[in-house]
Design an enzyme around this catalytic site. Structure first.
Site, short mmCIF file in Angstrom:
data_model
loop_
_atom_site.label_atom_id
_atom_site.label_comp_id
_atom_site.label_asym_id
_atom_site.label_seq_id
_atom_site.Cartn_x
_atom_site.Cartn_y
_atom_site.Cartn_z
N PHE A 37 0.80 -1.22 0.00
CA PHE A 37 0.00 0.00 0.00
C PHE A 37 0.84 1.28 0.00
O PHE A 37 0.28 2.36 -0.13
CB PHE A 37 -0.92 0.03 1.23
CG PHE A 37 -1.87 -1.13 1.30
CD1 PHE A 37 -3.05 -1.12 0.58
CD2 PHE A 37 -1.57 -2.24 2.07
CE1 PHE A 37 -3.93 -2.19 0.64
CE2 PHE A 37 -2.44 -3.31 2.14
CZ PHE A 37 -3.62 -3.29 1.42
N ASP A 148 4.85 -6.27 17.38
CA ASP A 148 5.61 -6.86 16.27
C ASP A 148 7.08 -6.47 16.37
O ASP A 148 7.70 -6.08 15.38
CB ASP A 148 5.02 -6.42 14.93
CG ASP A 148 5.55 -7.25 13.75
OD1 ASP A 148 5.96 -8.41 13.99
OD2 ASP A 148 5.55 -6.74 12.62
#
Length: 489
Positions: A37, A148
């Site tokens: 994206f 993460d």
């Protein structure tokens, strides 16, 4: 956004042809990386000549992917976590087709690339781990959980300092369900905690601590603690906590890792326990910084700059407050005149018109009007700071007070700025810039307001101000001060 940005390594260093400036001030350079994206470019601010990284997001793809909420959350998170060991977001811009994140450009690349060449020396690994823990602790204190953490998301600047990046999978405390836990499965397989694999609910803070443990192991060993070609077999090892420390790990380090990679999250180390660990504490220094003019300023750097000029005065100043020692001693030409308020400023100060909360997460504050000289107001603020052992920083007509105690959300930091209302009246705006809201309110109610109420200007008669936007009760007929309520009170 939860996509991985792939770094480009084979592109030329210079652009082949000049391009138009992005929104009039950023000159786009080479492509640094790309994802599904977004693309990330090196860019230059033509006004300041500063290098930045610009993440260019395709609006149409984001809308089709239903990721607008992710974009908004990432912006909110990056605004909230401003720390020397976190990649900074400078501004967000948008056109009809694109969204631009203007971010700090970190020149040193990923920590992963350094580890890929082999394991690190213990003192180097410890430094990176200390900086990682400082950054993640800061995030958690502000209700942000990364989820993460891995070497690919840890960058190194030109000075070899670690910077945490990629908050696309991050969560905030208001996403916690009624059971007090998170339930979204996310993260990178080799770094994910066993309770996430169980798909039951998990404490995101404990999940980040597990990931920090895996990172520390990788830095010291050069390979993963839980590894298998078969992903399911690797998951079983993670779930059971099956790993072995190499023989070159010290006993202290092995003990620390056993607490970080504890499969039971209730028994896993907390951040305070990590920071009290003997292996961690070697050479560790708390990072002290403050935000001024939308930039991070390191306290240590300021002290080093002043150390030469202050060294000879230490003996004679031994009985003086530490505040005086830390305070810059540049007082040439006296204080400058405060910035004058125009009609729009005064309207924005009135209750119901203050829009600062849209741009500042820590917008809690108060304002008061005084007929006292600027120097006297600043001296009074210094006096209050001295009583409670706060550090004082001054720049022109701005004063920053910083507490020494590490509260739940870091040290309490308060900024006071003085504006000219009329030739004989000033407005002092006091805001919380960091720390816990309750602690700030206690400080204002018990220390700041009672002591400032007695502030007077000798032989000065305050003249009335004919501005209807300002509360009439806030304009004194004498030199004493009067607090103007802010929209957060």
């Amino acid at each position: 956004m939860a996509e991985k940005i792939t770094r480009e390594t084979s592109l030329p260093k210079e652009r082949s042809s000049p391009q138009a400036l992005i929104l009039g001030r950023y000159e786009m350079g080479k492509l640094l990386g790309h994802g599904t994206f977004a693309k990330v470019y090196l860019a230059r601010n033509v006004k300041t000549n500063e290098s930045v990284a610009i993440k260019v997001i395709d609006k149409e793809k984001v809308l089709k992917g239903g990721l607008i909420a992710h974009i908004k959350r990432e912006i909110s998170i990056l605004r909230r976590v401003r720390h020397p060991n976190i990649v900074q977001l400078f501004e967000v811009m948008a056109t009809k087709a694109k969204i631009y994140f203007v971010m700090e450009y970190v020149r040193g690349g990923e920590l992963f690339n350094k580890v890929a060449k082999g394991r690190l020396k213990e003192e180097v690994a410890r430094k990176y781990f200390q900086q990682l823990i400082s950054a993640v602790t800061f995030c958690h204190a502000r209700g942000v959980y990364h989820r993460d953490l891995k070497p690919e998301n840890l960058l190194l600047d030109e000075n070899g300092n670690l910077k945490v990046s990629d908050f696309g999978l991050s969560a905030v405390s208001d996403q916690i369900r009624q059971d007090g836990l998170f339930h979204t499965f996310c993260g990178t397989p080799a770094y994910v905690a066993p309770e996430v694999l169980a798909r039951k609910g998990y404490d995101a803070a404990k999940v980040d601590i597990w990931s920090c443990g895996v990172i520390l192991f990788v830095l010291m060993a050069g390979y993963l603690p839980f590894h298998d070609r078969n992903v399911m077999a690797m998951y079983k090892k993670i779930y059971r906590g099956e790993f072995r420390c190499p023989r070159w790990f010290s006993t202290e380090l092995t003990r620390l890792l056993s607490k970080l990679l504890e499969t039971n999250p209730e028994k896993r180390f907390t951040f305070p326990e990590i920071m009290e660990n003997s292996w961690f504490k070697k050479g560790f220094k708390h990072i002290k910084f403050y935000v001024e003019d939308d930039k991070l300023c390191n306290v240590v750097d300021d002290d080093e700059l002043e150390s030469d000029s202050v060294e000879s005065d230490r003996d004679s100043a031994a009985s003086e407050s530490e505040i005086e020692y830390l305070e810059p001693r540049r007082r040439v030409g006296g204080l400058p005149r405060p910035a004058s308020l125009n009609a729009f400023d005064i309207i924005s100060f009135s209750q119901g018109f203050d829009l600062s909360g849209l741009f500042d997460d820590d917008g809690e504050g108060s304002r008061f009007v005084s007929g006292a000289p600027v120097s006297k107001i600043i001296s009074k603020l210094e006096e209050i700071a001295k009583v409670v052992s706060f550090t004082v920083r001054k720049k022109d007509c701005r004063v920053s007070l910083e507490g020494s105690r590490q509260g739940v959300k870091g040290p309490l930091t308060i900024a006071a700025e003085i504006f000219e209302l009329t030739p004989s009246l000033v407005v002092v705006e006091v805001k919380k810039k960091g720390g816990d809201k309750t602690e700030y309110e206690d400080f204002c109610n018990n220390e700041l307001k009672p002591k400032l109420q007695n502030l007077t200007a000798d032989d000065v008669v305050a003249e009335p101000v004919a501005v209807s936007a300002v509360d009439e009760t806030a304009i004194p007929n004498s030199p004493t001060i009067s607090f103007l309520p802010s929209d957060t009170e």
